[in-house]
Design an enzyme around this catalytic site. Sequence first.
Site, PDB file in Angstrom:
ATOM      1  N   LYS A  81       1.315  15.224  -0.029  1.00 46.46           N
ATOM      2  CA  LYS A  81       2.310  14.287  -0.510  1.00 46.46           C
ATOM      3  C   LYS A  81       2.109  13.924  -1.784  1.00 46.46           C
ATOM      4  O   LYS A  81       3.073  13.622  -2.421  1.00 46.46           O
ATOM      5  CB  LYS A  81       2.717  13.297   0.730  1.00 46.46           C
ATOM      6  N   ARG A  87       4.161   2.294   5.031  1.00 42.54           N
ATOM      7  CA  ARG A  87       3.288   2.962   5.955  1.00 42.54           C
ATOM      8  C   ARG A  87       3.588   2.240   7.498  1.00 42.54           C
ATOM      9  O   ARG A  87       2.836   2.789   8.173  1.00 42.54           O
ATOM     10  CB  ARG A  87       2.021   2.962   5.484  1.00 42.54           C
ATOM     11  N   ARG A 132     -12.087  17.718   0.316  1.00 42.24           N
ATOM     12  CA  ARG A 132     -11.315  16.970  -0.852  1.00 42.24           C
ATOM     13  C   ARG A 132     -12.555  16.203  -1.781  1.00 42.24           C
ATOM     14  O   ARG A 132     -13.355  15.785  -1.182  1.00 42.24           O
ATOM     15  CB  ARG A 132     -10.497  15.780  -0.485  1.00 42.24           C
ATOM     16  N   ARG A 139     -14.339  10.283  -1.901  1.00 36.80           N
ATOM     17  CA  ARG A 139     -13.699   9.177  -1.900  1.00 36.80           C
ATOM     18  C   ARG A 139     -14.221   8.446  -0.605  1.00 36.80           C
ATOM     19  O   ARG A 139     -14.390   8.843   0.457  1.00 36.80           O
ATOM     20  CB  ARG A 139     -12.269   9.136  -1.838  1.00 36.80           C
ATOM     21  N   ARG A 193      -8.277   6.436  10.050  1.00 37.77           N
ATOM     22  CA  ARG A 193      -6.894   6.657   9.093  1.00 37.77           C
ATOM     23  C   ARG A 193      -5.980   7.355  10.076  1.00 37.77           C
ATOM     24  O   ARG A 193      -4.760   7.158   9.939  1.00 37.77           O
ATOM     25  CB  ARG A 193      -7.412   7.426   7.760  1.00 37.77           C
TER      26      ARG A 193
HETATM   27  P1  AMP Z   1      -3.747   6.716  -0.070  1.00 41.39           P
HETATM   28  O1  AMP Z   1      -4.325   7.111  -1.611  1.00 41.39           O
HETATM   29  O2  AMP Z   1      -2.316   6.637  -0.092  1.00 41.39           O
HETATM   30  O3  AMP Z   1      -4.185   7.603   0.918  1.00 41.39           O
HETATM   31  O4  AMP Z   1      -4.064   5.147   0.079  1.00 41.39           O
HETATM   32  C1  AMP Z   1      -5.252   4.778   0.288  1.00 41.39           C
HETATM   33  C2  AMP Z   1      -5.646   3.636   1.060  1.00 41.39           C
HETATM   34  O5  AMP Z   1      -4.904   2.253   0.696  1.00 41.39           O
HETATM   35  C3  AMP Z   1      -5.150   3.648   2.610  1.00 41.39           C
HETATM   36  O6  AMP Z   1      -5.753   4.449   3.515  1.00 41.39           O
HETATM   37  C4  AMP Z   1      -4.667   2.166   2.902  1.00 41.39           C
HETATM   38  O7  AMP Z   1      -6.116   1.631   3.238  1.00 41.39           O
HETATM   39  C5  AMP Z   1      -4.385   1.692   1.576  1.00 41.39           C
HETATM   40  N1  AMP Z   1      -2.744   1.883   1.267  1.00 41.39           N
HETATM   41  C6  AMP Z   1      -2.307   2.676   0.663  1.00 41.39           C
HETATM   42  N2  AMP Z   1      -0.580   2.183   0.839  1.00 41.39           N
HETATM   43  C7  AMP Z   1      -0.551   1.294   1.682  1.00 41.39           C
HETATM   44  C8  AMP Z   1       0.390   0.739   2.649  1.00 41.39           C
HETATM   45  N3  AMP Z   1       1.825   1.217   1.945  1.00 41.39           N
HETATM   46  N4  AMP Z   1       0.145  -0.080   3.459  1.00 41.39           N
HETATM   47  C9  AMP Z   1      -0.968  -0.416   3.587  1.00 41.39           C
HETATM   48  N5  AMP Z   1      -2.131   0.182   3.240  1.00 41.39           N
HETATM   49  C10 AMP Z   1      -2.078   0.888   2.217  1.00 41.39           C
END
Ligand code: AMP
Length: 208
Positions: free
Chosen positions: A13, A88, A122, A154, A165
């Site tokens: 995405k 989310r 990744r 990461r 997750r």
């Molecule tokens: P991402 O890069 O989108 O995978 O986000 C990395 C991490 O940031 C996620 O695993 C969550 O811990 C946190 N995070 C990002 N977006 C949200 C959201 N909308 N709500 C809560 N936690 C978030």
Amino acid sequence: MNFIFLGPQASGKGTQAILLSKKLSTPHISTGDIFREAIKKGDELGKTLQSYIEAGNLVPDDLTNKTIEKRLRENDIKNGFILDGFPRTIDQAEFLDKIIQINKVIDIQISDKEAVHRISSRRSCACGKTYNLLYNPPKKENICDLCGAELFVRSDDKPESVKIRLETYHQKTKPLVDYYKEKNILITIDGERPIETIYEDIINKISK
Ligand code: AMP
């Protein structure tokens, strides 16, 4: 047009959101990126965010909602925007509905097996670029094509966090598919295809 990209970890995405944002010249807004920037500052807020993210947990809704509300107050979104990683949870989606209208939600679907497989290969760079050792490896081993820095895994891509997750995705984020289906703005995309094919599919479906 205001878009949301939904989908599990490693569904692609982020990649598709960036491609669409370039095509439409509208900002790509990733809550994950905003949080990672805040963590770099190393202050109290950054430390709090880091503890949630490293463990593979979601950042609490009130903090996340405030973060996105602030970002959506900026001027650059007036011709549209692309949200990647927000909302989310149902609480976040309801909050968003109160502050702005969303036109289309693009849900990129992949199986859990594929998500785990992709995440384990990744690699990320501090400049924001991500690679997949199987599908789009860097030209030089472990070195970013764009900035020459060393790539890393990461902390939330480590196996312990990935399991949490994915569970969280099914429990808290997947219900958003029905939430947006009921509003008639959901577009479903098969994410287990090449990046270019998925991109064309998205462009076709959003122009209908
Ligand atoms: P991402 O890069 O989108 O995978 O986000 C990395 C991490 O940031 C996620 O695993 C969550 O811990 C946190 N995070 C990002 N977006 C949200 C959201 N909308 N709500 C809560 N936690 C978030």
